[in-house]
Write an enzyme that holds these catalytic residues in place. Structure first.
Site, PDB file in Angstrom:
ATOM      1  N   GLU A  38       8.443 -14.607 -23.407  1.00  0.00           N
ATOM      2  CA  GLU A  38       7.485 -13.483 -23.375  1.00  0.00           C
ATOM      3  C   GLU A  38       8.163 -12.127 -23.285  1.00  0.00           C
ATOM      4  O   GLU A  38       7.586 -11.142 -23.707  1.00  0.00           O
ATOM      5  CB  GLU A  38       6.457 -13.677 -22.272  1.00  0.00           C
ATOM      6  CG  GLU A  38       6.961 -13.597 -20.855  1.00  0.00           C
ATOM      7  CD  GLU A  38       5.799 -13.696 -19.850  1.00  0.00           C
ATOM      8  OE1 GLU A  38       4.707 -13.188 -20.127  1.00  0.00           O
ATOM      9  OE2 GLU A  38       6.012 -14.281 -18.781  1.00  0.00           O
TER      10      GLU A  38
ATOM     11  N   ARG B 184       1.404   1.526  -5.941  1.00  0.00           N
ATOM     12  CA  ARG B 184       1.624   0.621  -4.800  1.00  0.00           C
ATOM     13  C   ARG B 184       0.332  -0.047  -4.351  1.00  0.00           C
ATOM     14  O   ARG B 184       0.335  -0.920  -3.504  1.00  0.00           O
ATOM     15  CB  ARG B 184       2.229   1.385  -3.616  1.00  0.00           C
ATOM     16  CG  ARG B 184       3.569   2.028  -3.865  1.00  0.00           C
ATOM     17  CD  ARG B 184       4.064   2.743  -2.637  1.00  0.00           C
ATOM     18  NE  ARG B 184       4.195   1.805  -1.529  1.00  0.00           N
ATOM     19  CZ  ARG B 184       5.279   1.059  -1.335  1.00  0.00           C
ATOM     20  NH1 ARG B 184       6.290   1.132  -2.163  1.00  0.00           N
ATOM     21  NH2 ARG B 184       5.345   0.216  -0.328  1.00  0.00           N
TER      22      ARG B 184
ATOM     23  N   ASN C 134       1.040   0.525   6.063  1.00  0.00           N
ATOM     24  CA  ASN C 134       1.404  -0.358   4.955  1.00  0.00           C
ATOM     25  C   ASN C 134       2.119  -1.549   5.580  1.00  0.00           C
ATOM     26  O   ASN C 134       3.081  -1.387   6.311  1.00  0.00           O
ATOM     27  CB  ASN C 134       2.343   0.357   3.972  1.00  0.00           C
ATOM     28  CG  ASN C 134       2.930  -0.636   2.974  1.00  0.00           C
ATOM     29  OD1 ASN C 134       2.308  -1.649   2.682  1.00  0.00           O
ATOM     30  ND2 ASN C 134       4.144  -0.373   2.492  1.00  0.00           N
ATOM     31  N   GLY C 135       1.633  -2.756   5.319  1.00  0.00           N
ATOM     32  CA  GLY C 135       2.280  -3.965   5.828  1.00  0.00           C
ATOM     33  C   GLY C 135       1.242  -4.961   6.288  1.00  0.00           C
ATOM     34  O   GLY C 135       0.060  -4.840   5.972  1.00  0.00           O
TER      35      GLY C 135
ATOM     36  N   CYS D 206       0.890  -1.163   0.000  1.00  0.00           N
ATOM     37  CA  CYS D 206       0.000   0.000   0.000  1.00  0.00           C
ATOM     38  C   CYS D 206       0.926   1.210   0.000  1.00  0.00           C
ATOM     39  O   CYS D 206       2.127   1.073   0.047  1.00  0.00           O
ATOM     40  CB  CYS D 206      -0.817   0.054   1.286  1.00  0.00           C
ATOM     41  SG  CYS D 206      -1.811  -1.371   1.584  1.00  0.00           S
TER      42      CYS D 206
ATOM     43  N   LYS E 161      -1.186  -7.620 -18.903  1.00  0.00           N
ATOM     44  CA  LYS E 161      -0.897  -8.125 -17.554  1.00  0.00           C
ATOM     45  C   LYS E 161      -1.980  -9.102 -17.123  1.00  0.00           C
ATOM     46  O   LYS E 161      -1.703 -10.119 -16.534  1.00  0.00           O
ATOM     47  CB  LYS E 161      -0.823  -6.963 -16.555  1.00  0.00           C
ATOM     48  CG  LYS E 161      -0.492  -7.400 -15.136  1.00  0.00           C
ATOM     49  CD  LYS E 161       0.872  -8.065 -15.061  1.00  0.00           C
ATOM     50  CE  LYS E 161       1.123  -8.731 -13.742  1.00  0.00           C
ATOM     51  NZ  LYS E 161       2.296  -9.641 -13.783  1.00  0.00           N
TER      52      LYS E 161
ATOM     53  N   HIS F 187      12.757 -39.074 -26.797  1.00  0.00           N
ATOM     54  CA  HIS F 187      11.516 -39.446 -27.498  1.00  0.00           C
ATOM     55  C   HIS F 187      11.214 -38.456 -28.604  1.00  0.00           C
ATOM     56  O   HIS F 187      10.070 -38.341 -29.044  1.00  0.00           O
ATOM     57  CB  HIS F 187      10.367 -39.537 -26.494  1.00  0.00           C
ATOM     58  CG  HIS F 187      10.619 -40.567 -25.435  1.00  0.00           C
ATOM     59  ND1 HIS F 187      10.534 -41.919 -25.681  1.00  0.00           N
ATOM     60  CD2 HIS F 187      11.024 -40.434 -24.152  1.00  0.00           C
ATOM     61  CE1 HIS F 187      10.847 -42.579 -24.577  1.00  0.00           C
ATOM     62  NE2 HIS F 187      11.152 -41.704 -23.628  1.00  0.00           N
TER      63      HIS F 187
ATOM     64  N   GLU G  43       8.535 -22.543 -16.582  1.00  0.00           N
ATOM     65  CA  GLU G  43       8.431 -21.119 -16.212  1.00  0.00           C
ATOM     66  C   GLU G  43       9.610 -20.339 -16.771  1.00  0.00           C
ATOM     67  O   GLU G  43       9.450 -19.238 -17.295  1.00  0.00           O
ATOM     68  CB  GLU G  43       8.331 -20.971 -14.697  1.00  0.00           C
ATOM     69  CG  GLU G  43       8.292 -19.546 -14.203  1.00  0.00           C
ATOM     70  CD  GLU G  43       7.176 -18.689 -14.812  1.00  0.00           C
ATOM     71  OE1 GLU G  43       6.248 -19.251 -15.441  1.00  0.00           O
ATOM     72  OE2 GLU G  43       7.262 -17.451 -14.705  1.00  0.00           O
TER      73      GLU G  43
ATOM     74  N   TRP H 265      -3.814  -1.665  -1.061  1.00  0.00           N
ATOM     75  CA  TRP H 265      -3.818  -2.936  -1.780  1.00  0.00           C
ATOM     76  C   TRP H 265      -4.285  -3.956  -0.754  1.00  0.00           C
ATOM     77  O   TRP H 265      -3.510  -4.380   0.101  1.00  0.00           O
ATOM     78  CB  TRP H 265      -2.426  -3.259  -2.301  1.00  0.00           C
ATOM     79  CG  TRP H 265      -2.383  -4.540  -3.087  1.00  0.00           C
ATOM     80  CD1 TRP H 265      -2.128  -5.800  -2.616  1.00  0.00           C
ATOM     81  CD2 TRP H 265      -2.644  -4.700  -4.481  1.00  0.00           C
ATOM     82  NE1 TRP H 265      -2.205  -6.709  -3.620  1.00  0.00           N
ATOM     83  CE2 TRP H 265      -2.519  -6.073  -4.787  1.00  0.00           C
ATOM     84  CE3 TRP H 265      -2.965  -3.832  -5.502  1.00  0.00           C
ATOM     85  CZ2 TRP H 265      -2.698  -6.582  -6.066  1.00  0.00           C
ATOM     86  CZ3 TRP H 265      -3.150  -4.327  -6.764  1.00  0.00           C
ATOM     87  CH2 TRP H 265      -3.023  -5.680  -7.053  1.00  0.00           C
TER      88      TRP H 265
ATOM     89  N   LYS I 150       9.248 -17.130 -19.425  1.00  0.00           N
ATOM     90  CA  LYS I 150       9.864 -15.812 -19.172  1.00  0.00           C
ATOM     91  C   LYS I 150      10.705 -15.373 -20.365  1.00  0.00           C
ATOM     92  O   LYS I 150      10.592 -14.266 -20.856  1.00  0.00           O
ATOM     93  CB  LYS I 150      10.743 -15.893 -17.919  1.00  0.00           C
ATOM     94  CG  LYS I 150       9.956 -15.979 -16.617  1.00  0.00           C
ATOM     95  CD  LYS I 150       9.426 -14.660 -16.181  1.00  0.00           C
ATOM     96  CE  LYS I 150       7.971 -14.388 -16.238  1.00  0.00           C
ATOM     97  NZ  LYS I 150       6.917 -15.324 -16.132  1.00  0.00           N
TER      98      LYS I 150
END
Ligand code: AGP
Length: 623
Positions: A502, A42, A115-116, A16, A618, A518, A495, A89, A499
């Site tokens: 993309e 944030r 914030n936290g 936040c 996104k 194979h 993954e 957030w 990355k």
């Protein structure tokens, strides 16, 4: 200057944004509003401001984006030249007006923005309710306002500083707070532990904020507040003291020569790199999940007749890794399914005895929601893992868990992926406990390692980043890569490949290393780069065989290995080392970090913007 200010390991996860200001003259509210706009990256699901005027606190707050809330409430229209603000957030409590900050005590004389994550807020809330405090919200933050009120009530001689001190000493978890009191209308008291806090020194004003962009247009003189420090802003200036013993701290202001664009990235060239570096802080926050929801979700999984893990992209790779975790720790069979295939593959068979665990960082991915809705229509139980409280997935899940990663600005998922893996590992551990399939010692060992992952990831970043950068430079013109792993490392390989594709637009192929013979091995020719993920787990021996079969055909071997793995060092053309002793079920978290950095530096080497990859969004909210 950017590098100097960007101390390693101090990148705290953005969750936040808080802001406060004391002006010698003029209205605080409009300035707070503009500062919150600059902190919007944030967090942006709720916003609020509090100012003091004539010994009274005035508050405006609501759920919604800053501009939406301003249109309804006019955030500039609050009296007074002292105030605090917050852009949220959500981690505890959905985005609703009642959960928006600032939060106040029973008397409305104390206002707090935070914030936290307060880990022990539930027991503090019970204790305070037992003392007669009444709570308005479902947030963790509100306990701070009541702790301060309680401190003032039981110690009439206390001033605001001592009351805040008393309060924060009870807190466990991460916080950066700013506090107003109508009883002491000439000051703002701040304190921080883990969550970031900076002070801005203006001509006729003082500011406190989560991040420099909040006040950069107003002043370039900043003082970084360190962990365990409390700051008092008043017309006399600012004073920093240690929370431990109130000993004074003298710290020279720094001159910030960042552009606003750089400031929002805390001196990093791109959000993606900042977010890769934020992973240790993120993983610490993800270890602060509310026990109750973890246990509830584990209970649903434990009783399920069949479990599908449904997601897209990076989140699917988290599901793939989770299927190994659930199997190895809890002997629970789960079926990872790519969401866009779920309806074709399982739409007819899913039923009231099915459980779907949908994983979606945004909670809005159309393919995932479509799969979930099909399952719901067939009476299946839907569980959700997401980073966005209030997203569609949270509203259609029977139980959901928020991974608490804070907003991820880079299009490529990085910190949200390792957070997802941490949550899924915590779930698998709780399931293991319920099912008693592995020994208590083994559970304790894995739990202890899970808690060390933030430090382990920090070590990987600080000791290997330069090495990875060099490897990216060496292979920047390669036309194609293989990414291979065995066991759970297959998920890590997928993954790493995604990355690189993309954000660096390099065609890459990932598959279980055992599949090479194979078919895919026919592609290998001299200098063909093959990335191997090689934790020292049960697959280590066989992966060496796979390395040798590639090497024999001229492949260039890039290995992500455990520190000191001499056997693979001898076989690899290049290697990157991860601290040793990580249990296989947790290995994707530290082993993916070099691959994230590799993709990032390959993109930079090839002249692309890693934050804005072509053709990608996104959150893919269309099918
Ligand atoms: C990952 O880097 C991509 N941005 C993409 O694959 C993403 O993981 C996928 O679209 C799923 O998004 P979600 O987690 O928000 O559902």
């Amino acid at each position: 200057m950017a590098a100097k200010l960007r101390q390693k390991g101090t990148v705290a996860s953005s969750m936040c944004g808080i802001f406060g200001c004391i002006l010698k003259e003029g209205a605080a509210a409009p300035l707070i509003h503009q500062a919150l706009k600059r902190l919007e990256y944030r967090g942006y699901d709720s916003v609020g401001e509090a100012t003091i005027h004539d010994g009274k606190i005035y508050i405006k707050k609501d759920a919604g984006k800053i501009d939406e809330v301003h249109k309804i409430h006019n955030l500039d229209d609050l009296p007074g030249s002292i105030g605090i603000g917050h852009t949220r957030w959500a981690t505890h409590g959905a985005p609703l007006m009642v959960n928006a900050h600032p939060h106040v005590d029973c008397s409305g004389q104390i206002a707090v923005v935070h914030n936290g994550i307060i880990e022990n807020f539930a027991e503090l809330k019970l204790e305070l309710e037992g003392k007669g405090h009444t709570f308005q919200s479902r947030t963790d933050t509100e306990v701070i306002a009541h702790l301060i009120e309680e401190a003032l009530k039981t110690n009439p001689s206390f001033g605001l500083v001592n009351a805040v001190l008393e309060a924060v000493r009870r807190l466990e978890g991460s916080y950066a707070i700013a506090v107003l009191s109508s009883k002491e209308p000439d000051k703002i008291v701040c304190a921080r532990h883990e969550s970031p806090l900076v002070v801005g020194i203006g001509e006729n004003a003082l500011y406190c904020a989560s991040d420099i962009p909040a006040f950069l247009p107003l002043t370039r003189k900043a003082v970084i507040v360190e962990d365990g420090e409390l700051v008092t802003l008043s017309f006399e200036g600012f004073e920093i003291r240690k929370i431990l013993d109130l000993s004074p701290v003298i710290r020279e202001p720094k001159f910030i020569d960042w552009t606003p664009e750089m400031a929002v990235k805390q001196g990093y060239p791109h959000f993606m790199l900042k977010e890769i570096h934020e992973q240790p802080a993120c993983l610490r926050n993800t270890l602060r999940l509310q026990e109750h929801y973890l246990d509830l979700m584990a209970t649903f999984l434990d009783r399920a007749k069949e479990v599908f893990l449904v997601a897209c992209g990076t989140s699917y790779h988290a599901c793939l890794a989770a299927s190994y975790m659930f199997s190895k720790l809890a002997y629970l069979a789960t079926y990872p399914v790519i969401a866009s295939e779920f309806i074709e593959q399982h739409g007819k068979s899913v039923n009231i005895d099915s459980t779907i665990l949908a994983v979606s960082q945004s909670g809005e991915t159309a393919d995932t929601l479509a799969a979930v809705n099909t399952a719901r229509q067939r009476a299946a139980t839907v569980l959700g893992l997401t980073n966005v409280i209030g997203s569609t997935l949270t509203r259609i899940s029977r139980v959901y868990i928020s991974q608490q990663s804070g907003p991820e600005i880079g299009v490529a998922a990085t910190k949200t992926f390792t957070s997802q893996l941490s949550v899924l590992a915590q779930l698998a551990l709780r399931l293991a406990k319920k099912r008693g399939k592995i020994s208590q010692d083994e559970m304790d060992f894995i739990d202890a390692k899970l808690k060390k992952l933030p430090d382990i990831v920090e070590t990987v970043i600080t000791t290997q980043e330069e090495k990875v950068k060099a490897v990216a430079k060496k292979y920047k013109d390669s036309k194609v890569f293989f990414f291979l792993g065995r066991g759970i490392s297959t998920a890590t390989a997928y993954e790493g490949r995604l990355k690189l594709m993309e954000i660096a637009y390099v065609p890459s192929i990932a598959f279980p290393a055992g599949e090479s013979k194979h078919g895919p091995i026919s592609l290998i020719e001299e200098g063909f780069p093959v990335v191997f993920i090689c934790p020292k787990d049960d697959t280590h021996k066989t992966i060496i065989g796979n390395i040798m079969e590639m090497k024999a055909r001229g492949a260039s071997i890039i290995a992500i290995i455990e520190e000191g793995d001499e056997e693979i060092k001898k076989l690899a053309d290049d290697y990157v080392e991860v601290p040793r002793g990580i249990p296989d079920v947790l290995s994707p978290i530290p082993f993916v970090v070099p691959l994230q950095l590799f993709a990032y530096y390959m993109a930079v080497e090839r002249g692309y913007d890693p934050d804005k990859p072509r053709n990608l969004a996104k959150s893919v909210t269309v099918k």
